[in-house]
Write an enzyme that holds these catalytic residues in place. Structure first.
Site, PDB file in Angstrom:
ATOM      1  N   HIS A  52       0.879  -1.188  -0.062  1.00 31.19           N
ATOM      2  CA  HIS A  52      -0.161  -0.045  -0.079  1.00 31.19           C
ATOM      3  C   HIS A  52       0.809   1.272  -0.097  1.00 31.19           C
ATOM      4  CE1 HIS A  52       0.362   2.121   3.840  1.00 31.19           C
ATOM      5  NE2 HIS A  52       0.562   1.026   4.468  1.00 31.19           N
ATOM      6  N   CYS A  53       0.231   2.285  -0.370  1.00 30.25           N
ATOM      7  CA  CYS A  53       0.892   3.605  -0.392  1.00 30.25           C
ATOM      8  C   CYS A  53      -0.158   4.640   0.104  1.00 30.25           C
ATOM      9  CB  CYS A  53       1.401   4.150  -1.620  1.00 30.25           C
ATOM     10  SG  CYS A  53       0.195   4.066  -3.065  1.00 30.25           S
ATOM     11  N   LYS A  54      -0.091   5.882  -0.328  1.00 31.07           N
ATOM     12  CA  LYS A  54      -0.937   6.989  -0.062  1.00 31.07           C
ATOM     13  C   LYS A  54      -2.506   6.558  -0.711  1.00 31.07           C
ATOM     14  CE  LYS A  54      -2.125  11.830   0.419  1.00 31.07           C
ATOM     15  NZ  LYS A  54      -1.358  13.129   0.218  1.00 31.07           N
ATOM     16  N   ILE A  66      -3.705   3.840   2.010  1.00 29.67           N
ATOM     17  CA  ILE A  66      -3.957   4.278   3.294  1.00 29.67           C
ATOM     18  C   ILE A  66      -5.073   5.286   3.637  1.00 29.67           C
ATOM     19  CG2 ILE A  66      -2.279   5.969   3.514  1.00 29.67           C
ATOM     20  CD1 ILE A  66      -1.510   4.802   6.332  1.00 29.67           C
TER      21      ILE A  66
END
Length: 99
Positions: free
Chosen positions: A64-66, A93
């Site tokens: 995951h990232c932003k 996220i």
């Protein structure tokens, strides 16, 4: 593998069946907010960390990232390196925190 929703990931965390979670955001982003139980490996450092991740090739891994862009790149890269069960957290996220 299909990508994973924040709802499914939270359910898996709640019932003790959470996959390995890798946060590919930069360290400073991870320090601001993080998903419990995740490990931070910034996208740019993934090639150097492959040896450490070798044991995860057969396991389910969620990246995951932003918002989902960098983690889509991480999923593609890890898949090319032989990781068979990589899933991207849809919406990153941001979606996880809103859900």
């Amino acid at each position: 593998m299909n990508d994973i929703t924040s709802t499914e990931l939270k359910e898996r965390q709640a019932n003790g069946t959470a996959p390995v979670i890798i946060d590919v955001r930069e360290t400073w982003e991870n320090e601001e907010s993080r998903i419990e139980g995740s490990q931070n490996i910034p996208l740019g450092t993934l090639p150097q960390k492959l040896d450490e991740l070798e044991e995860l090739k057969e396991q389910e891994v969620v990246v995951h990232c932003k918002g989902g862009g960098r983690s889509a790149s991480a999923k593609a890269y890890l898949s090319q390196q032989g990781f068979q069960k990589v899933r991207n957290l849809i919406g990153g996220i941001q979606a996880y925190q809103q859900g």
